[in-house]
Design a protein around this motif. Structure first.
Motif, PDB file in Angstrom:
ATOM      1  N   ILE A  54       0.849  -1.179   0.000  1.00 55.64           N
ATOM      2  CA  ILE A  54       0.000   0.000   0.000  1.00 55.64           C
ATOM      3  C   ILE A  54       0.888   1.233   0.000  1.00 55.64           C
ATOM      4  CG2 ILE A  54      -1.740   1.295   1.293  1.00 55.64           C
ATOM      5  CD1 ILE A  54      -2.606  -1.373   2.522  1.00 55.64           C
ATOM      6  N   LYS A  55       0.628   2.145  -0.908  1.00 52.93           N
ATOM      7  CA  LYS A  55       1.378   3.399  -0.947  1.00 52.93           C
ATOM      8  C   LYS A  55       0.587   4.446  -0.181  1.00 52.93           C
ATOM      9  CE  LYS A  55       3.692   2.694  -5.349  1.00 52.93           C
ATOM     10  NZ  LYS A  55       3.909   3.226  -6.687  1.00 52.93           N
ATOM     11  N   LEU A  56       1.149   4.876   0.926  1.00 50.96           N
ATOM     12  CA  LEU A  56       0.537   5.932   1.715  1.00 50.96           C
ATOM     13  C   LEU A  56       1.196   7.249   1.361  1.00 50.96           C
ATOM     14  CD1 LEU A  56       0.508   4.144   5.174  1.00 50.96           C
ATOM     15  CD2 LEU A  56      -1.373   4.355   3.568  1.00 50.96           C
ATOM     16  N   LYS A  57       0.443   8.314   1.432  1.00 45.84           N
ATOM     17  CA  LYS A  57       1.002   9.626   1.133  1.00 45.84           C
ATOM     18  C   LYS A  57       0.865  10.532   2.337  1.00 45.84           C
ATOM     19  CE  LYS A  57       0.601   9.557  -3.783  1.00 45.84           C
ATOM     20  NZ  LYS A  57       1.037  10.394  -4.846  1.00 45.84           N
ATOM     21  N   TYR A 105       7.160   5.942   1.941  1.00 46.69           N
ATOM     22  CA  TYR A 105       8.495   5.340   1.920  1.00 46.69           C
ATOM     23  C   TYR A 105       9.553   6.339   1.468  1.00 46.69           C
ATOM     24  CZ  TYR A 105       7.187   4.167  -2.935  1.00 46.69           C
ATOM     25  OH  TYR A 105       6.740   4.210  -4.231  1.00 46.69           O
ATOM     26  N   ASP A 106       9.191   7.355   0.682  1.00 49.57           N
ATOM     27  CA  ASP A 106      10.127   8.419   0.333  1.00 49.57           C
ATOM     28  C   ASP A 106      10.453   9.250   1.566  1.00 49.57           C
ATOM     29  OD1 ASP A 106      10.191   7.639  -2.312  1.00 49.57           O
ATOM     30  OD2 ASP A 106       8.705   9.105  -2.959  1.00 49.57           O
ATOM     31  N   SER A 107       9.440   9.557   2.359  1.00 52.81           N
ATOM     32  CA  SER A 107       9.650  10.339   3.574  1.00 52.81           C
ATOM     33  C   SER A 107      10.523   9.581   4.564  1.00 52.81           C
ATOM     34  CB  SER A 107       8.314  10.684   4.236  1.00 52.81           C
ATOM     35  OG  SER A 107       7.581  11.555   3.426  1.00 52.81           O
ATOM     36  N   ILE A 108      10.296   8.286   4.696  1.00 51.12           N
ATOM     37  CA  ILE A 108      11.108   7.469   5.605  1.00 51.12           C
ATOM     38  C   ILE A 108      12.565   7.456   5.141  1.00 51.12           C
ATOM     39  CG2 ILE A 108      11.510   5.111   6.429  1.00 51.12           C
ATOM     40  CD1 ILE A 108       8.411   4.817   6.431  1.00 51.12           C
ATOM     41  N   LYS A 126      15.729   8.985   7.289  1.00 51.30           N
ATOM     42  CA  LYS A 126      16.912   8.180   7.603  1.00 51.30           C
ATOM     43  C   LYS A 126      18.181   8.855   7.091  1.00 51.30           C
ATOM     44  CE  LYS A 126      14.777   3.630   7.911  1.00 51.30           C
ATOM     45  NZ  LYS A 126      14.677   2.285   7.324  1.00 51.30           N
ATOM     46  N   GLU A 127      18.114   9.454   5.899  1.00 51.04           N
ATOM     47  CA  GLU A 127      19.257  10.185   5.355  1.00 51.04           C
ATOM     48  C   GLU A 127      19.619  11.359   6.258  1.00 51.04           C
ATOM     49  OE1 GLU A 127      21.234  10.024   2.224  1.00 51.04           O
ATOM     50  OE2 GLU A 127      20.605   7.981   2.631  1.00 51.04           O
ATOM     51  N   LEU A 128      18.618  12.076   6.704  1.00 51.92           N
ATOM     52  CA  LEU A 128      18.835  13.241   7.553  1.00 51.92           C
ATOM     53  C   LEU A 128      19.431  12.846   8.902  1.00 51.92           C
ATOM     54  CD1 LEU A 128      18.345  16.275   7.271  1.00 51.92           C
ATOM     55  CD2 LEU A 128      16.090  15.950   8.248  1.00 51.92           C
ATOM     56  N   LYS A 129      19.001  11.719   9.445  1.00 52.49           N
ATOM     57  CA  LYS A 129      19.477  11.260  10.750  1.00 52.49           C
ATOM     58  C   LYS A 129      20.832  10.543  10.669  1.00 52.49           C
ATOM     59  CE  LYS A 129      17.331  11.087  14.172  1.00 52.49           C
ATOM     60  NZ  LYS A 129      17.512  11.901  15.340  1.00 52.49           N
ATOM     61  N   SER A 130      21.240  10.148   9.477  1.00 54.34           N
ATOM     62  CA  SER A 130      22.499   9.409   9.353  1.00 54.34           C
ATOM     63  C   SER A 130      23.687  10.362   9.421  1.00 54.34           C
ATOM     64  CB  SER A 130      22.535   8.629   8.036  1.00 54.34           C
ATOM     65  OG  SER A 130      22.865   9.483   6.958  1.00 54.34           O
ATOM     66  N   ASN A 131      24.875   9.786   9.507  1.00 47.83           N
ATOM     67  CA  ASN A 131      26.082  10.608   9.487  1.00 47.83           C
ATOM     68  C   ASN A 131      26.899  10.343   8.218  1.00 47.83           C
ATOM     69  OD1 ASN A 131      27.174   8.153  10.060  1.00 47.83           O
ATOM     70  ND2 ASN A 131      28.009   8.697  12.047  1.00 47.83           N
ATOM     71  N   ASN A 191      13.423  23.988   4.072  1.00 49.20           N
ATOM     72  CA  ASN A 191      11.972  23.769   4.045  1.00 49.20           C
ATOM     73  C   ASN A 191      11.628  22.578   4.932  1.00 49.20           C
ATOM     74  OD1 ASN A 191      11.597  25.833   2.197  1.00 49.20           O
ATOM     75  ND2 ASN A 191      11.677  24.468   0.443  1.00 49.20           N
ATOM     76  N   ARG A 192      10.449  22.583   5.469  1.00 48.38           N
ATOM     77  CA  ARG A 192       9.987  21.474   6.322  1.00 48.38           C
ATOM     78  C   ARG A 192       9.506  20.304   5.476  1.00 48.38           C
ATOM     79  NH1 ARG A 192       9.105  22.879  11.707  1.00 48.38           N
ATOM     80  NH2 ARG A 192       9.304  25.094  12.105  1.00 48.38           N
ATOM     81  N   PHE A 193       9.485  19.119   6.107  1.00 48.77           N
ATOM     82  CA  PHE A 193       8.929  17.945   5.444  1.00 48.77           C
ATOM     83  C   PHE A 193       7.491  18.224   5.048  1.00 48.77           C
ATOM     84  CE2 PHE A 193      12.542  15.666   6.951  1.00 48.77           C
ATOM     85  CZ  PHE A 193      12.661  14.594   6.094  1.00 48.77           C
ATOM     86  N   GLY A 194       7.134  17.831   3.846  1.00 49.24           N
ATOM     87  CA  GLY A 194       5.783  18.039   3.348  1.00 49.24           C
ATOM     88  C   GLY A 194       5.546  19.444   2.832  1.00 49.24           C
ATOM     89  N   LEU A 195       6.531  20.309   3.007  1.00 50.17           N
ATOM     90  CA  LEU A 195       6.395  21.701   2.564  1.00 50.17           C
ATOM     91  C   LEU A 195       7.561  22.108   1.663  1.00 50.17           C
ATOM     92  CD1 LEU A 195       5.203  23.328   5.911  1.00 50.17           C
ATOM     93  CD2 LEU A 195       3.805  22.715   3.933  1.00 50.17           C
TER      94      LEU A 195
END
Length: 83
Positions: free
Chosen positions: A5-8, A15-18, A22-27, A59-63
């Motif tokens: 199921i593709k949730l938006k 899954y793009d947001s996740i 993860k990229e943002l939280k990684s080092n 910019n914020r996520f979703g914005l």
């Protein structure tokens, strides 16, 4: 096997947001070098971006962050990461 199921979230697939979170939280930067956790890119990659692309990464996520990140990676692939 269950259906995928593709949730938006505000027109961004979950899954793009996740992936981006993860990229943002990684080092590790997308180029493979070290970056600070919470930053989109390492210092060299970030400095290689035009000013408007640097600003868009705040910019914020979703914005707009998702598009800004994609645009920045596209720019870096062409202008900074070329072999």
């Amino acid at each position: 096997m269950p259906k995928r199921i593709k949730l938006k979230v505000k027109n961004v697939e979950l899954y793009d947001s996740i992936f981006l979170l993860k990229e943002l939280k990684s080092n590790e930067c997308a180029c493979g070098k070290y970056k600070k956790e919470g930053m989109s890119f390492c210092y060299n990659c970030y400095q290689g971006l035009p000013d408007d692309m640097q600003k868009a990464l705040y910019n914020r996520f979703g914005l707009g962050y998702e598009q800004a990140y994609d645009d920045a990676v596209g720019w870096l692939k062409v202008w900074e990461w070329e072999d």
